[in-house]
Write an enzyme that holds these catalytic residues in place. Structure first.
Site, PDB file in Angstrom:
ATOM      1  N   MET A 127      -2.855 -15.367  30.612  1.00 27.98           N
ATOM      2  CA  MET A 127      -2.618 -15.658  29.206  1.00 27.98           C
ATOM      3  C   MET A 127      -3.530 -16.391  28.496  1.00 27.98           C
ATOM      4  O   MET A 127      -3.703 -16.884  27.579  1.00 27.98           O
ATOM      5  CB  MET A 127      -1.409 -16.137  28.953  1.00 27.98           C
ATOM      6  CG  MET A 127      -0.248 -15.330  29.696  1.00 27.98           C
ATOM      7  SD  MET A 127       1.331 -15.464  28.714  1.00 27.98           S
ATOM      8  CE  MET A 127       1.765 -17.297  29.315  1.00 27.98           C
TER       9      MET A 127
ATOM     10  N   GLY B 127      -7.884 -23.152  38.501  1.00 24.64           N
ATOM     11  CA  GLY B 127      -6.995 -22.152  39.103  1.00 24.64           C
ATOM     12  C   GLY B 127      -7.318 -20.586  38.727  1.00 24.64           C
ATOM     13  O   GLY B 127      -7.252 -19.923  39.629  1.00 24.64           O
ATOM     14  N   HIS B 128      -7.195 -20.355  37.531  1.00 17.38           N
ATOM     15  CA  HIS B 128      -7.638 -19.161  37.231  1.00 17.38           C
ATOM     16  C   HIS B 128      -9.069 -18.375  37.594  1.00 17.38           C
ATOM     17  O   HIS B 128      -9.387 -17.498  37.995  1.00 17.38           O
ATOM     18  CB  HIS B 128      -7.729 -18.690  35.564  1.00 17.38           C
ATOM     19  CG  HIS B 128      -6.467 -18.979  34.807  1.00 17.38           C
ATOM     20  ND1 HIS B 128      -6.291 -20.176  33.969  1.00 17.38           N
ATOM     21  CD2 HIS B 128      -5.496 -18.476  35.003  1.00 17.38           C
ATOM     22  CE1 HIS B 128      -4.854 -20.186  33.600  1.00 17.38           C
ATOM     23  NE2 HIS B 128      -4.254 -19.128  34.008  1.00 17.38           N
TER      24      HIS B 128
ATOM     25  N   ASP C 278       2.847 -20.228  40.424  1.00 22.26           N
ATOM     26  CA  ASP C 278       4.039 -19.475  39.786  1.00 22.26           C
ATOM     27  C   ASP C 278       4.626 -18.668  40.699  1.00 22.26           C
ATOM     28  O   ASP C 278       4.603 -17.305  40.968  1.00 22.26           O
ATOM     29  CB  ASP C 278       3.794 -18.457  38.468  1.00 22.26           C
ATOM     30  CG  ASP C 278       3.295 -19.487  37.371  1.00 22.26           C
ATOM     31  OD1 ASP C 278       4.110 -20.315  36.920  1.00 22.26           O
ATOM     32  OD2 ASP C 278       2.063 -19.335  36.848  1.00 22.26           O
TER      33      ASP C 278
HETATM   34  O1  PAF Z   1       0.997 -15.989  34.754  1.00 20.69           O
HETATM   35  C1  PAF Z   1       0.795 -15.961  33.756  1.00 20.69           C
HETATM   36  O2  PAF Z   1      -0.088 -16.370  33.138  1.00 20.69           O
HETATM   37  C2  PAF Z   1       1.555 -14.558  33.108  1.00 20.69           C
HETATM   38  O3  PAF Z   1       2.957 -14.655  33.228  1.00 20.69           O
HETATM   39  C3  PAF Z   1       0.950 -13.430  33.263  1.00 20.69           C
HETATM   40  C4  PAF Z   1       1.191 -12.874  34.794  1.00 20.69           C
HETATM   41  C5  PAF Z   1      -0.426 -13.154  32.795  1.00 20.69           C
HETATM   42  C6  PAF Z   1       1.944 -12.284  32.420  1.00 20.69           C
HETATM   43  O4  PAF Z   1       1.649 -12.664  31.094  1.00 20.69           O
END
Ligand code: PAF
Length: 286
Positions: A29, A35-36, A161
């Site tokens: 998002m 992390g990303h 998550d």
């Molecule tokens: O983890 C996230 O940032 C969101 O839940 C995702 C997987 C991009 C879905 O919108």
């Protein structure tokens, strides 16, 4: 090389002719942190084309949640991705590409009249599901749409998550989707706080108090490893109303563990003001 697409049509035209098994997807998002970027790095290592999607999905926010306040930082995100590209061996390897798919509006994901929900049952009723009804339906619906649009062979999600990962794993299994789920370890700051886009909203005091979350999980991990009883710690912690939940579960299916369970997850949600922080630790018992 980095390309940015903001419409499904443009992305689909680009994708034409690309082999399914050459594509990796990193759904996000935005408001990217290390992390990303660790997910993107892994995708770059595994795939010819890595598609990082940036879309703040309205369907996964409840009516009183922070959809409007969720940080939208596309320019900074693109700068971070370009920087990663520059410092990876991407420039020396013309064949590897990073694609950013940042839909310019909701219609790109949910065209007018879109009226379908992908809903994984049971798994979504516990932990986060108790506190965020419909959240996971929003997640699975958007992730399914993104999988469909991007057509990747590999998908990358962060362990932070964890319940989201297990729910998506179940969706992939039940719907027989031709995509491999790759769950990558949590990235933490030097003090142990799991990186999250919402950490920036913590005050200095809250940031200090937040460390109680990872420290408690670590303490329970040690007890499990030493084959000691962790239940009194959990019971004691739950007297503190900052916890939404703190549990030890079977990491494969989020069920109650038994003597045969070989992989556990110690998982918790901790409230600091209006922010809820999630964290977990995986523990191998045999
Ligand atoms: O983890 C996230 O940032 C969101 O839940 C995702 C997987 C991009 C879905 O919108």
């Amino acid at each position: 090389m980095i390309k940015v697409f903001t419409t499904r049509e443009d992305f689909t035209n680009y994708k034409f002719g690309l082999a399914h098994d050459s594509i990796g997807i990193i759904p996000t998002m935005g408001n990217l942190h290390l992390g990303h970027l660790s997910l993107l790095k892994q995708s770059l290592a595994d795939n010819t084309v890595s598609v990082i999607t940036i879309f703040v999905n309205p369907k996964q926010f409840g009516p009183n949640e922070d959809f409007d306040k969720y940080p939208r930082t596309l320019d900074e995100d693109l700068a971070k991705i370009s920087n990663l590209a520059l410092h990876s061996d991407l420039s020396s390897n013309d064949k590897k590409e990073i694609i950013v798919f940042a839909p310019r509006n909701n219609d790109e994901i949910y065209p007018t009249g879109f009226n379908t929900i992908i809903s994984v049952k049971q798994l979504t009723q516990k932990l986060e599901g108790k506190f965020r009804p419909d959240h996971f339906d929003g997640v699975t619906t958007v992730v399914y749409r993104l999988f469909k649009i991007i057509g990747a062979k590999n998908a990358y999600f962060g362990q932070k998550d964890f319940q989201q990962c297990i729910v998506i794993k179940k969706m992939i299994f039940d719907l027989e989707l031709d995509i491999k789920l790759n769950i990558l370890p949590i990235v933490r700051n030097t003090e142990g706080l799991a990186l999250s886009s919402r950490n920036q909203f913590l005050t200095t005091e809250e940031r200090m108090a937040a460390l109680h979350l990872s420290k408690t999980l670590k303490q329970i991990e040690m007890l499990i490893k030493n084959k000691e009883d962790y239940k009194p710690i959990i019971a004691n912690e739950l007297n503190n109303n900052k916890w939404d939940y703190l549990e030890v579960l079977n990491a494969e299916n989020l069920e109650e563990p038994n003597q045969q369970t070989s992989k556990l997850v110690v998982i918790g949600a901790f409230k600091l003001g209006v922010i809820r922080l999630l964290d977990n630790i995986l523990v191998q018992t045999v």
